[in-house]
Design a protein around this motif. Structure first.
Motif, PDB file in Angstrom:
ATOM      1  N   PHE A  48       0.831  -1.209   0.000  1.00 50.36           N
ATOM      2  CA  PHE A  48       0.000   0.000   0.000  1.00 50.36           C
ATOM      3  C   PHE A  48       0.868   1.263   0.000  1.00 50.36           C
ATOM      4  O   PHE A  48       0.695   2.157  -0.838  1.00 50.36           O
ATOM      5  CB  PHE A  48      -0.915  -0.026   1.228  1.00 50.36           C
ATOM      6  CG  PHE A  48      -1.792   1.180   1.391  1.00 50.36           C
ATOM      7  CD1 PHE A  48      -3.014   1.264   0.743  1.00 50.36           C
ATOM      8  CD2 PHE A  48      -1.405   2.233   2.210  1.00 50.36           C
ATOM      9  CE1 PHE A  48      -3.835   2.374   0.900  1.00 50.36           C
ATOM     10  CE2 PHE A  48      -2.214   3.347   2.376  1.00 50.36           C
ATOM     11  CZ  PHE A  48      -3.429   3.412   1.718  1.00 50.36           C
ATOM     12  N   PHE A  49       1.792   1.345   0.930  1.00 47.24           N
ATOM     13  CA  PHE A  49       2.613   2.551   1.038  1.00 47.24           C
ATOM     14  C   PHE A  49       3.666   2.628  -0.072  1.00 47.24           C
ATOM     15  O   PHE A  49       4.038   3.718  -0.509  1.00 47.24           O
ATOM     16  CB  PHE A  49       3.287   2.612   2.412  1.00 47.24           C
ATOM     17  CG  PHE A  49       2.339   2.929   3.530  1.00 47.24           C
ATOM     18  CD1 PHE A  49       1.751   4.185   3.616  1.00 47.24           C
ATOM     19  CD2 PHE A  49       2.019   1.983   4.479  1.00 47.24           C
ATOM     20  CE1 PHE A  49       0.870   4.488   4.645  1.00 47.24           C
ATOM     21  CE2 PHE A  49       1.145   2.277   5.516  1.00 47.24           C
ATOM     22  CZ  PHE A  49       0.560   3.529   5.594  1.00 47.24           C
ATOM     23  N   ASN A  50       4.131   1.477  -0.539  1.00 45.64           N
ATOM     24  CA  ASN A  50       5.169   1.473  -1.570  1.00 45.64           C
ATOM     25  C   ASN A  50       4.624   1.891  -2.933  1.00 45.64           C
ATOM     26  O   ASN A  50       5.285   2.615  -3.684  1.00 45.64           O
ATOM     27  CB  ASN A  50       5.804   0.088  -1.669  1.00 45.64           C
ATOM     28  CG  ASN A  50       7.033   0.067  -2.552  1.00 45.64           C
ATOM     29  OD1 ASN A  50       7.878   0.962  -2.473  1.00 45.64           O
ATOM     30  ND2 ASN A  50       7.152  -0.945  -3.391  1.00 45.64           N
ATOM     31  N   TYR A  51       3.397   1.446  -3.268  1.00 45.99           N
ATOM     32  CA  TYR A  51       2.846   1.704  -4.605  1.00 45.99           C
ATOM     33  C   TYR A  51       1.862   2.876  -4.642  1.00 45.99           C
ATOM     34  O   TYR A  51       1.548   3.373  -5.718  1.00 45.99           O
ATOM     35  CB  TYR A  51       2.176   0.442  -5.146  1.00 45.99           C
ATOM     36  CG  TYR A  51       3.164  -0.611  -5.579  1.00 45.99           C
ATOM     37  CD1 TYR A  51       3.745  -0.578  -6.840  1.00 45.99           C
ATOM     38  CD2 TYR A  51       3.548  -1.620  -4.700  1.00 45.99           C
ATOM     39  CE1 TYR A  51       4.674  -1.538  -7.229  1.00 45.99           C
ATOM     40  CE2 TYR A  51       4.470  -2.592  -5.070  1.00 45.99           C
ATOM     41  CZ  TYR A  51       5.034  -2.542  -6.337  1.00 45.99           C
ATOM     42  OH  TYR A  51       5.967  -3.483  -6.704  1.00 45.99           O
ATOM     43  N   GLY A  52       1.339   3.278  -3.472  1.00 47.95           N
ATOM     44  CA  GLY A  52       0.403   4.403  -3.457  1.00 47.95           C
ATOM     45  C   GLY A  52       1.052   5.677  -3.955  1.00 47.95           C
ATOM     46  O   GLY A  52       2.151   6.043  -3.524  1.00 47.95           O
ATOM     47  N   ARG A  53       0.407   6.378  -4.868  1.00 46.97           N
ATOM     48  CA  ARG A  53       0.985   7.582  -5.463  1.00 46.97           C
ATOM     49  C   ARG A  53       0.191   8.849  -5.125  1.00 46.97           C
ATOM     50  O   ARG A  53       0.766   9.924  -5.023  1.00 46.97           O
ATOM     51  CB  ARG A  53       1.013   7.441  -7.004  1.00 46.97           C
ATOM     52  CG  ARG A  53       1.878   6.313  -7.517  1.00 46.97           C
ATOM     53  CD  ARG A  53       3.359   6.624  -7.403  1.00 46.97           C
ATOM     54  NE  ARG A  53       4.169   5.548  -7.945  1.00 46.97           N
ATOM     55  CZ  ARG A  53       4.640   4.522  -7.235  1.00 46.97           C
ATOM     56  NH1 ARG A  53       4.358   4.434  -5.934  1.00 46.97           N
ATOM     57  NH2 ARG A  53       5.362   3.584  -7.807  1.00 46.97           N
ATOM     58  N   ASN A  54      -1.113   8.706  -4.972  1.00 45.16           N
ATOM     59  CA  ASN A  54      -1.969   9.894  -4.837  1.00 45.16           C
ATOM     60  C   ASN A  54      -2.816   9.797  -3.574  1.00 45.16           C
ATOM     61  O   ASN A  54      -3.990   9.427  -3.620  1.00 45.16           O
ATOM     62  CB  ASN A  54      -2.879  10.030  -6.070  1.00 45.16           C
ATOM     63  CG  ASN A  54      -2.096  10.086  -7.364  1.00 45.16           C
ATOM     64  OD1 ASN A  54      -1.334  11.016  -7.594  1.00 45.16           O
ATOM     65  ND2 ASN A  54      -2.275   9.073  -8.198  1.00 45.16           N
ATOM     66  N   SER A 106      -2.033   0.828  15.208  1.00 45.26           N
ATOM     67  CA  SER A 106      -1.660  -0.235  14.279  1.00 45.26           C
ATOM     68  C   SER A 106      -0.301   0.060  13.664  1.00 45.26           C
ATOM     69  O   SER A 106       0.281   1.137  13.850  1.00 45.26           O
ATOM     70  CB  SER A 106      -2.702  -0.362  13.158  1.00 45.26           C
ATOM     71  OG  SER A 106      -2.642   0.786  12.311  1.00 45.26           O
ATOM     72  N   ILE A 107       0.199  -0.905  12.910  1.00 46.84           N
ATOM     73  CA  ILE A 107       1.449  -0.709  12.186  1.00 46.84           C
ATOM     74  C   ILE A 107       1.298   0.435  11.184  1.00 46.84           C
ATOM     75  O   ILE A 107       2.200   1.253  11.005  1.00 46.84           O
ATOM     76  CB  ILE A 107       1.865  -2.016  11.493  1.00 46.84           C
ATOM     77  CG1 ILE A 107       2.283  -3.045  12.543  1.00 46.84           C
ATOM     78  CG2 ILE A 107       2.994  -1.785  10.500  1.00 46.84           C
ATOM     79  CD1 ILE A 107       2.466  -4.442  12.023  1.00 46.84           C
ATOM     80  N   GLY A 108       0.128   0.513  10.532  1.00 46.92           N
ATOM     81  CA  GLY A 108      -0.113   1.590   9.575  1.00 46.92           C
ATOM     82  C   GLY A 108       0.000   2.960  10.215  1.00 46.92           C
ATOM     83  O   GLY A 108       0.534   3.898   9.608  1.00 46.92           O
ATOM     84  N   GLU A 109      -0.498   3.111  11.436  1.00 43.45           N
ATOM     85  CA  GLU A 109      -0.395   4.392  12.133  1.00 43.45           C
ATOM     86  C   GLU A 109       1.063   4.748  12.396  1.00 43.45           C
ATOM     87  O   GLU A 109       1.475   5.905  12.260  1.00 43.45           O
ATOM     88  CB  GLU A 109      -1.165   4.323  13.456  1.00 43.45           C
ATOM     89  CG  GLU A 109      -1.220   5.648  14.192  1.00 43.45           C
ATOM     90  CD  GLU A 109      -2.020   5.566  15.475  1.00 43.45           C
ATOM     91  OE1 GLU A 109      -3.048   6.253  15.590  1.00 43.45           O
ATOM     92  OE2 GLU A 109      -1.605   4.792  16.379  1.00 43.45           O
ATOM     93  N   LYS A 110       1.850   3.750  12.752  1.00 44.87           N
ATOM     94  CA  LYS A 110       3.275   3.974  12.991  1.00 44.87           C
ATOM     95  C   LYS A 110       3.981   4.419  11.695  1.00 44.87           C
ATOM     96  O   LYS A 110       4.796   5.339  11.702  1.00 44.87           O
ATOM     97  CB  LYS A 110       3.913   2.684  13.522  1.00 44.87           C
ATOM     98  CG  LYS A 110       5.387   2.789  13.879  1.00 44.87           C
ATOM     99  CD  LYS A 110       5.908   1.449  14.373  1.00 44.87           C
ATOM    100  CE  LYS A 110       7.381   1.528  14.758  1.00 44.87           C
ATOM    101  NZ  LYS A 110       7.583   2.282  16.005  1.00 44.87           N
ATOM    102  N   ILE A 111       3.639   3.764  10.587  1.00 43.53           N
ATOM    103  CA  ILE A 111       4.251   4.109   9.301  1.00 43.53           C
ATOM    104  C   ILE A 111       3.878   5.540   8.913  1.00 43.53           C
ATOM    105  O   ILE A 111       4.718   6.321   8.474  1.00 43.53           O
ATOM    106  CB  ILE A 111       3.822   3.126   8.200  1.00 43.53           C
ATOM    107  CG1 ILE A 111       4.196   1.683   8.579  1.00 43.53           C
ATOM    108  CG2 ILE A 111       4.447   3.504   6.862  1.00 43.53           C
ATOM    109  CD1 ILE A 111       5.652   1.443   8.859  1.00 43.53           C
TER     110      ILE A 111
END
Length: 496
Positions: free
Chosen positions: A169-175, A285-290
């Motif tokens: 998600f974070f690697n490929y998300g562009r917008n 969550s891990i996403g919040e940390k990222i």
């Protein structure tokens, strides 16, 4: 169980005691000594996170249990409010009512980790007075424990997949976009069979509301020429991604649609790379940390829920100050198709139908196997607060559903009055997301012990319970083995 039947008096040692209809809650001689003997007699082979005591009456045992289990949270379950003056001795007090769903109350209060590492005890005097009530309570406890077990095994099965999904998600998300709160009505579509009756009315009033589609309903809307303003997807499983696979012509129609996606969900890379994304991030969550470390300041806090419909409902209520109307939210087993057609999963499943394994056989199996999960989803909607139920409505052409979600109200389309001039919904592009150290951040997160419960929930619960050093070491070795496997996949992903 009425308060006027209670008789309070002094025991032989001068302490207060009580009885109900001649039956004692506590010793008539020395209630404190009785409570101490009860507490020290609890010999267990694990370290409990919580001690739950069913109707402790005057709570003499609270202090002794706290002394014996100093790190545990002490919880009392009350049958009577006549003993509430001793509630201060407990960390948490829950009330049992035969009219309510105590299994949901218990699960919500403790969560799966604490529930599965709790010691649940009867207070003997209360059990003697209320044998039938205790039997009912234990049935609710069993139901809560089974739910917790199922959720924990689901997390154990999918947690590493969710972590890797988050990396994608974070690697490929562009917008990445943020969303401002709106004063516009929201219509949310799920894929239950009743959605079919609402399609003509959605088309008729399309310009009057913000249209949010749960991913499983997207194919239905598109086949009817309806393009939603937002698509919501949170499922991290392989099959969930199928709801988002479309050809290039269809994806062109969705060029102005925002995809509200949890970082853990499974999503085609072309959507992440080419479409507007509203990140849904679960708290703690891990996403919040990222997001924090990559300086994404305006991710949308999502409500973790067993069904994407619950998350979508919470999202709709969070972004709108007006009404939210939910279509296709049947949450009930149906004859024939369980979803409005066309449905991408039905399309895939139907390709395997043949003479000895017919469509009817498959649909019947799906109908009966979905009962337990649908009941869990219904209970969640029923248990939400006053604001939720005052602002959200379930709607169909007739306003009639086979399963009630009360206090959520069921209405028909002719009961709705939309704003004649609805306000616009504003999205704002986020340009400050820093991907420079993404690989490093994910590798560090993998080895962060504070995130162990996220990645290895089953082993984390067992570690907290376990007393045997050899078993503790075996669990740590197992965790390290799984970490190594995930690390290899992360390096391949970021080095592509």
């Amino acid at each position: 169980m009425n308060s006027f039947n209670l008789d309070f008096f002094n025991a032989k040692n001068g302490e207060k005691t009580c009885r109900l209809n001649g039956k004692l809650f506590h010793s008539a001689y020395n209630p404190s000594k009785e409570a101490e003997n009860f507490s020290v007699s609890q010999k267990i082979t694990f370290t409990p996170s919580c001690i739950v005591l069913l109707e402790p009456a005057l709570s003499y045992c609270a202090g002794f249990l706290r002394k014996q289990f100093p790190s545990a949270t002490l919880i009392a379950v009350r049958f009577l409010q006549d003993f509430s003056n001793t509630d201060i001795l407990w960390d948490k007090v829950l009330s049992f009512s035969e009219d309510g769903d105590f299994s949901q109350t218990l699960y919500s209060a403790l969560g799966e980790e604490k529930l599965l590492s709790s010691l649940i005890l009867d207070w003997p005097g209360s059990r003697n007075i209320f044998p039938e009530t205790f039997q009912k309570v234990w049935q609710h406890i069993k139901k809560a424990v089974l739910t917790a077990r199922d959720v924990l095994y689901t997390r154990e099965k999918f947690s590493r997949r969710w972590f890797l999904n988050s990396a994608v998600f974070f690697n490929y998300g562009r917008n990445f976009y943020s969303l401002k709160k709106t004063a516009k009505d929201v219509v949310v579509t799920a894929s239950g069979p009743s959605l079919h009756s609402s399609i003509p009315l959605i088309k008729q009033h399309r310009t009057s509301f913000f249209l949010m589609a749960v991913s499983s309903s997207l194919s239905v809307l598109l086949s009817s020429g309806i393009v939603p303003d937002m698509v919501v997807s949170t499922d991290g499983g392989f099959w969930a991604e199928k709801h988002l696979f479309f050809n290039s012509d269809t994806m062109e129609k969705l060029k102005n649609t925002v995809f509200a996606l949890s970082d853990e969900c499974r999503c085609p890379k072309n959507i992440l790379e080419n479409h507007k994304i509203l990140p849904l991030i679960y708290p703690s969550s891990i996403g919040e940390k990222i997001c924090s470390q990559c300086r994404m300041e305006e991710s949308f806090p999502a409500l973790r829920n067993g069904t994407v419909s619950g998350t979508a409902a919470a999202l709709a209520l969070a972004i709108s100050s007006r009404k939210v109307y939910f279509c296709g939210l049947d949450l009930a087993a149906a004859d024939g198709f369980q979803h409005t057609q066309p449905n991408m999963l039905e399309k895939n499943a139907g390709s395997g139908d043949f003479r000895l394994n017919t469509k009817e056989k498959r649909q019947t199996a799906a109908r009966f196997s979905s009962g337990q999960s649908l009941e869990i989803y219904r209970r969640w909607f029923k248990s939400q607060g006053e604001i939720f139920c005052r602002q959200l409505f379930r709607v169909s052409e007739s306003g009639i559903f086979s399963e009630s979600l009360e206090p959520v109200k069921d209405i028909s389309w002719n009961e709705i009055s939309f704003d004649a001039a609805p306000s616009a919904v504003e999205f704002e592009k986020q340009d400050n997301f820093n991907k420079k150290d993404l690989k490093k951040i994910f590798l560090e997160a993998l080895n962060d012990d504070s995130l162990r419960k996220e990645l290895f929930p089953l082993e984390a619960v067992l570690l907290e319970r376990e007393k045997d050093e050899d078993k503790i070491n075996d669990l740590k070795i197992e965790i390290q083995k799984k970490k190594s496997e995930i690390e290899k996949k992360l390096r391949r992903l970021f080095d592509e």
